[in-house]
Design a protein around this motif. Structure first.
Motif, PDB file in Angstrom:
ATOM      1  N   LEU A 158       0.823  -1.211   0.000  1.00  0.00           N
ATOM      2  CA  LEU A 158       0.000   0.000   0.000  1.00  0.00           C
ATOM      3  C   LEU A 158       0.855   1.257   0.000  1.00  0.00           C
ATOM      4  CD1 LEU A 158      -2.747  -1.134   2.556  1.00  0.00           C
ATOM      5  CD2 LEU A 158      -3.044  -0.788   0.090  1.00  0.00           C
ATOM      6  N   LEU A 159       1.967   1.230   0.749  1.00  0.00           N
ATOM      7  CA  LEU A 159       2.869   2.382   0.757  1.00  0.00           C
ATOM      8  C   LEU A 159       3.521   2.575  -0.604  1.00  0.00           C
ATOM      9  CD1 LEU A 159       4.619   1.938   4.236  1.00  0.00           C
ATOM     10  CD2 LEU A 159       2.919   3.663   3.609  1.00  0.00           C
ATOM     11  N   HIS A 160       3.897   1.479  -1.240  1.00  0.00           N
ATOM     12  CA  HIS A 160       4.536   1.551  -2.558  1.00  0.00           C
ATOM     13  C   HIS A 160       3.586   2.163  -3.585  1.00  0.00           C
ATOM     14  CE1 HIS A 160       7.181   0.478  -5.864  1.00  0.00           C
ATOM     15  NE2 HIS A 160       6.152  -0.091  -6.479  1.00  0.00           N
ATOM     16  N   LYS A 161       2.324   1.769  -3.544  1.00  0.00           N
ATOM     17  CA  LYS A 161       1.330   2.320  -4.478  1.00  0.00           C
ATOM     18  C   LYS A 161       1.153   3.814  -4.259  1.00  0.00           C
ATOM     19  CE  LYS A 161      -1.332  -1.957  -4.988  1.00  0.00           C
ATOM     20  NZ  LYS A 161      -2.637  -2.633  -4.699  1.00  0.00           N
ATOM     21  N   ALA A 162       1.362   4.256  -3.020  1.00  0.00           N
ATOM     22  CA  ALA A 162       1.223   5.680  -2.697  1.00  0.00           C
ATOM     23  C   ALA A 162       2.520   6.458  -2.903  1.00  0.00           C
ATOM     24  CB  ALA A 162       0.760   5.839  -1.255  1.00  0.00           C
ATOM     25  N   GLY A 163       3.565   5.780  -3.368  1.00  0.00           N
ATOM     26  CA  GLY A 163       4.846   6.444  -3.609  1.00  0.00           C
ATOM     27  C   GLY A 163       5.616   6.759  -2.352  1.00  0.00           C
ATOM     28  N   ILE A 164       5.445   5.935  -1.321  1.00  0.00           N
ATOM     29  CA  ILE A 164       6.090   6.183  -0.027  1.00  0.00           C
ATOM     30  C   ILE A 164       7.053   5.048   0.292  1.00  0.00           C
ATOM     31  CG2 ILE A 164       5.707   6.511   2.452  1.00  0.00           C
ATOM     32  CD1 ILE A 164       2.890   7.512   1.725  1.00  0.00           C
ATOM     33  N   ASP A 165       8.257   5.395   0.746  1.00  0.00           N
ATOM     34  CA  ASP A 165       9.213   4.383   1.183  1.00  0.00           C
ATOM     35  C   ASP A 165       9.994   4.916   2.377  1.00  0.00           C
ATOM     36  OD1 ASP A 165      11.022   6.184   0.142  1.00  0.00           O
ATOM     37  OD2 ASP A 165      11.546   4.975  -1.601  1.00  0.00           O
ATOM     38  N   TYR A 166      11.078   4.220   2.730  1.00  0.00           N
ATOM     39  CA  TYR A 166      11.846   4.595   3.919  1.00  0.00           C
ATOM     40  C   TYR A 166      12.481   5.976   3.804  1.00  0.00           C
ATOM     41  CZ  TYR A 166      16.095   3.552   1.261  1.00  0.00           C
ATOM     42  OH  TYR A 166      17.093   3.562   0.334  1.00  0.00           O
ATOM     43  N   LYS A 167      12.646   6.476   2.571  1.00  0.00           N
ATOM     44  CA  LYS A 167      13.295   7.763   2.381  1.00  0.00           C
ATOM     45  C   LYS A 167      12.359   8.943   2.673  1.00  0.00           C
ATOM     46  CE  LYS A 167      16.681   6.312  -1.114  1.00  0.00           C
ATOM     47  NZ  LYS A 167      17.133   6.525  -2.505  1.00  0.00           N
ATOM     48  N   ASN A 168      11.073   8.776   2.392  1.00  0.00           N
ATOM     49  CA  ASN A 168      10.157   9.907   2.551  1.00  0.00           C
ATOM     50  C   ASN A 168       9.023   9.629   3.530  1.00  0.00           C
ATOM     51  OD1 ASN A 168       8.409   8.199   1.123  1.00  0.00           O
ATOM     52  ND2 ASN A 168       8.692   9.267  -0.815  1.00  0.00           N
ATOM     53  N   ILE A 169       9.137   8.538   4.300  1.00  0.00           N
ATOM     54  CA  ILE A 169       8.066   8.182   5.228  1.00  0.00           C
ATOM     55  C   ILE A 169       7.819   9.279   6.256  1.00  0.00           C
ATOM     56  CG2 ILE A 169       9.563   6.962   6.862  1.00  0.00           C
ATOM     57  CD1 ILE A 169       6.061   5.832   5.762  1.00  0.00           C
ATOM     58  N   ASP A 170       8.876  10.005   6.659  1.00  0.00           N
ATOM     59  CA  ASP A 170       8.740  11.054   7.670  1.00  0.00           C
ATOM     60  C   ASP A 170       7.988  12.280   7.152  1.00  0.00           C
ATOM     61  OD1 ASP A 170      10.009   9.606   9.598  1.00  0.00           O
ATOM     62  OD2 ASP A 170      11.969  10.507   9.290  1.00  0.00           O
ATOM     63  N   GLU A 171       7.843  12.379   5.834  1.00  0.00           N
ATOM     64  CA  GLU A 171       7.227  13.563   5.249  1.00  0.00           C
ATOM     65  C   GLU A 171       5.705  13.451   5.146  1.00  0.00           C
ATOM     66  OE1 GLU A 171       9.119  13.896   1.478  1.00  0.00           O
ATOM     67  OE2 GLU A 171      11.116  13.546   2.318  1.00  0.00           O
ATOM     68  N   THR A 172       5.155  12.268   5.397  1.00  0.00           N
ATOM     69  CA  THR A 172       3.725  12.046   5.230  1.00  0.00           C
ATOM     70  C   THR A 172       3.010  12.120   6.575  1.00  0.00           C
ATOM     71  OG1 THR A 172       4.281  10.516   3.426  1.00  0.00           O
ATOM     72  CG2 THR A 172       2.008  10.508   4.210  1.00  0.00           C
ATOM     73  N   PRO A 173       1.980  12.935   6.693  1.00  0.00           N
ATOM     74  CA  PRO A 173       1.245  13.025   7.962  1.00  0.00           C
ATOM     75  C   PRO A 173       0.676  11.673   8.385  1.00  0.00           C
ATOM     76  CG  PRO A 173       0.623  14.806   6.470  1.00  0.00           C
ATOM     77  CD  PRO A 173       1.458  13.852   5.669  1.00  0.00           C
ATOM     78  N   ILE A 174       0.640  11.443   9.684  1.00  0.00           N
ATOM     79  CA  ILE A 174       0.122  10.188  10.224  1.00  0.00           C
ATOM     80  C   ILE A 174      -1.331   9.968   9.786  1.00  0.00           C
ATOM     81  CG2 ILE A 174      -0.545   9.006  12.356  1.00  0.00           C
ATOM     82  CD1 ILE A 174       2.386   8.769  11.729  1.00  0.00           C
ATOM     83  N   GLU A 175      -2.098  11.034   9.754  1.00  0.00           N
ATOM     84  CA  GLU A 175      -3.501  10.911   9.339  1.00  0.00           C
ATOM     85  C   GLU A 175      -3.603  10.313   7.938  1.00  0.00           C
ATOM     86  OE1 GLU A 175      -7.531  13.689   8.851  1.00  0.00           O
ATOM     87  OE2 GLU A 175      -5.588  14.587   9.356  1.00  0.00           O
ATOM     88  N   ASP A 176      -2.726  10.770   7.022  1.00  0.00           N
ATOM     89  CA  ASP A 176      -2.731  10.230   5.668  1.00  0.00           C
ATOM     90  C   ASP A 176      -2.268   8.776   5.650  1.00  0.00           C
ATOM     91  OD1 ASP A 176      -3.582  12.674   4.847  1.00  0.00           O
ATOM     92  OD2 ASP A 176      -1.670  13.315   3.986  1.00  0.00           O
ATOM     93  N   LEU A 177      -1.266   8.457   6.466  1.00  0.00           N
ATOM     94  CA  LEU A 177      -0.769   7.081   6.511  1.00  0.00           C
ATOM     95  C   LEU A 177      -1.854   6.124   7.013  1.00  0.00           C
ATOM     96  CD1 LEU A 177       2.829   7.674   7.914  1.00  0.00           C
ATOM     97  CD2 LEU A 177       2.231   6.905   5.612  1.00  0.00           C
ATOM     98  N   GLU A 178      -2.620   6.557   7.995  1.00  0.00           N
ATOM     99  CA  GLU A 178      -3.690   5.704   8.503  1.00  0.00           C
ATOM    100  C   GLU A 178      -4.734   5.437   7.428  1.00  0.00           C
ATOM    101  OE1 GLU A 178      -5.104   7.708  11.972  1.00  0.00           O
ATOM    102  OE2 GLU A 178      -3.540   6.877  13.274  1.00  0.00           O
ATOM    103  N   LYS A 179      -5.036   6.451   6.616  1.00  0.00           N
ATOM    104  CA  LYS A 179      -6.000   6.268   5.528  1.00  0.00           C
ATOM    105  C   LYS A 179      -5.452   5.360   4.434  1.00  0.00           C
ATOM    106  CE  LYS A 179      -8.182  10.795   6.206  1.00  0.00           C
ATOM    107  NZ  LYS A 179      -8.400  12.154   5.620  1.00  0.00           N
ATOM    108  N   ILE A 180      -4.176   5.553   4.114  1.00  0.00           N
ATOM    109  CA  ILE A 180      -3.543   4.731   3.074  1.00  0.00           C
ATOM    110  C   ILE A 180      -3.484   3.267   3.483  1.00  0.00           C
ATOM    111  CG2 ILE A 180      -1.351   4.285   1.879  1.00  0.00           C
ATOM    112  CD1 ILE A 180      -0.889   7.343   1.979  1.00  0.00           C
ATOM    113  N   LEU A 181      -3.163   3.032   4.763  1.00  0.00           N
ATOM    114  CA  LEU A 181      -2.962   1.665   5.247  1.00  0.00           C
ATOM    115  C   LEU A 181      -4.242   1.037   5.796  1.00  0.00           C
ATOM    116  CD1 LEU A 181       0.451   2.183   7.091  1.00  0.00           C
ATOM    117  CD2 LEU A 181       0.073   1.203   4.818  1.00  0.00           C
ATOM    118  N   GLY A 182      -5.239   1.853   6.110  1.00  0.00           N
ATOM    119  CA  GLY A 182      -6.480   1.314   6.655  1.00  0.00           C
ATOM    120  C   GLY A 182      -6.333   0.800   8.068  1.00  0.00           C
ATOM    121  N   VAL A 183      -5.530   1.506   8.884  1.00  0.00           N
ATOM    122  CA  VAL A 183      -5.306   1.102  10.278  1.00  0.00           C
ATOM    123  C   VAL A 183      -5.573   2.289  11.187  1.00  0.00           C
ATOM    124  CG1 VAL A 183      -3.588  -0.627   9.630  1.00  0.00           C
ATOM    125  CG2 VAL A 183      -2.849   1.697  10.206  1.00  0.00           C
TER     126      VAL A 183
END
Length: 281
Positions: A158-183
């Motif tokens: 799910l992170l890969h589809k959203a263009g997120i990896d270990y290099k830019n994970i800190d740049e994404t708000p937690i609220e968005d990560l929860e929506k992307i991951l469904g957790v």
């Protein structure tokens, strides 16, 4: 008297020049969004990156402007970076449909594993650290009830589809990560380290001594062997954060007591067992 004054003047000039040379030129300061400060000399800036070199080095290092909060230049000028200046990650997230939130589900984010000396990240170690934390949660599944751990493949896909990896994970708000991951729960860990190497040399002498007949002259046939030993010391800082429904419920930083290669793993275990999701059985 005049000689003394002249000597005093020369000494003052020498001291001033010496102090100036020791102080060196003023450095630029990059203040990152994670509050880390990098003292450096900036050589080039663009809309997406800033290139700089560390004191005493010529190697050029590049950093995304999305990671920078502010730059204090040696000239005294400051430049603040708005997160909207480089919002590629968020734009990418908008094209990803939000997942249905599964209550009481926790996801393990990729773990940035960063060399604090040059700010370079290791992809292999980032994956290893993420997998290590994931397995720790699985092993302690009975201690984190009613939480269940999201499968690591699902998280990374799910992170890969959203263009997120270990290099830019800190740049994404937690609220968005929860929506992307469904957790509704997220654990975010970062490992910063530096390595020092101490070298020691051991010399071993062996041989035979021969005394002459007159008992006055001694001759030797010595063999000398020198062995060099290099000892590496690993100094880690582990940043450990937990979120529930966008709120940070736990945030700790720990430096391992032992400066050995894998000591960061002990710190992760220590902080996990003291987190609010963990209950002793």
């Amino acid at each position: 008297m005049r000689t003394s004054k002249a000597l005093f003047t020369v000494l003052m000039i020498f001291t001033t020049l010496f102090n100036f040379a020791q102080g060196g030129k003023k450095l630029d300061k990059i203040i990152k969004r994670d509050y880390q400060i990098i003292e450096c000399t900036i050589s080039k800036m663009s809309d997406t990156t800033v290139e700089y070199s560390l004191p005493g080095e010529t190697l050029q290092i590049s950093i995304d402007v999305s990671k920078i909060a502010r730059i204090d230049f040696a000239s005294g000028r400051s430049q603040t970076f708005d997160v909207s200046q480089n919002n590629n990650v968020q734009a990418s997230n908008q094209s990803i449909s939000a997942q249905e939130i599964k209550p009481n589900t926790i996801a393990v984010l990729p773990v940035p594993y960063i060399d604090s000396d040059n700010q370079e990240s290791s992809e292999d170690m980032a994956k290893f650290a993420q997998n290590d934390l994931y397995n720790k949660l699985l092993d302690k599944s009975s201690n984190i009830l009613p939480l269940t751990v999201q499968d690591l493949r699902t998280t990374n896909s799910l992170l890969h589809k959203a263009g997120i990896d270990y290099k830019n994970i800190d740049e994404t708000p937690i609220e968005d990560l929860e929506k992307i991951l469904g957790v509704d729960n997220i654990v975010a860990v970062k490992v910063s380290y530096n390595i020092t190497i101490n070298s020691t040399a051991t010399t071993y002498n062996s041989g035979n001594a021969k005394v002459s007949d007159n008992n006055k002259k001694v001759t030797t046939n010595d063999v000398s062997t020198t062995t060099a030993n290099n000892q590496s010391y690993y100094y880690y800082t582990v940043y450990f954060d937990m979120y529930k429904n966008k709120d940070k419920i736990y945030s700790q930083t720990r430096k391992p007591f032992l400066a050995v290669k894998d000591s960061w793993m002990e710190s992760v275990s220590y902080l996990l067992k003291r987190s609010p999701i963990y209950t002793k059985k």
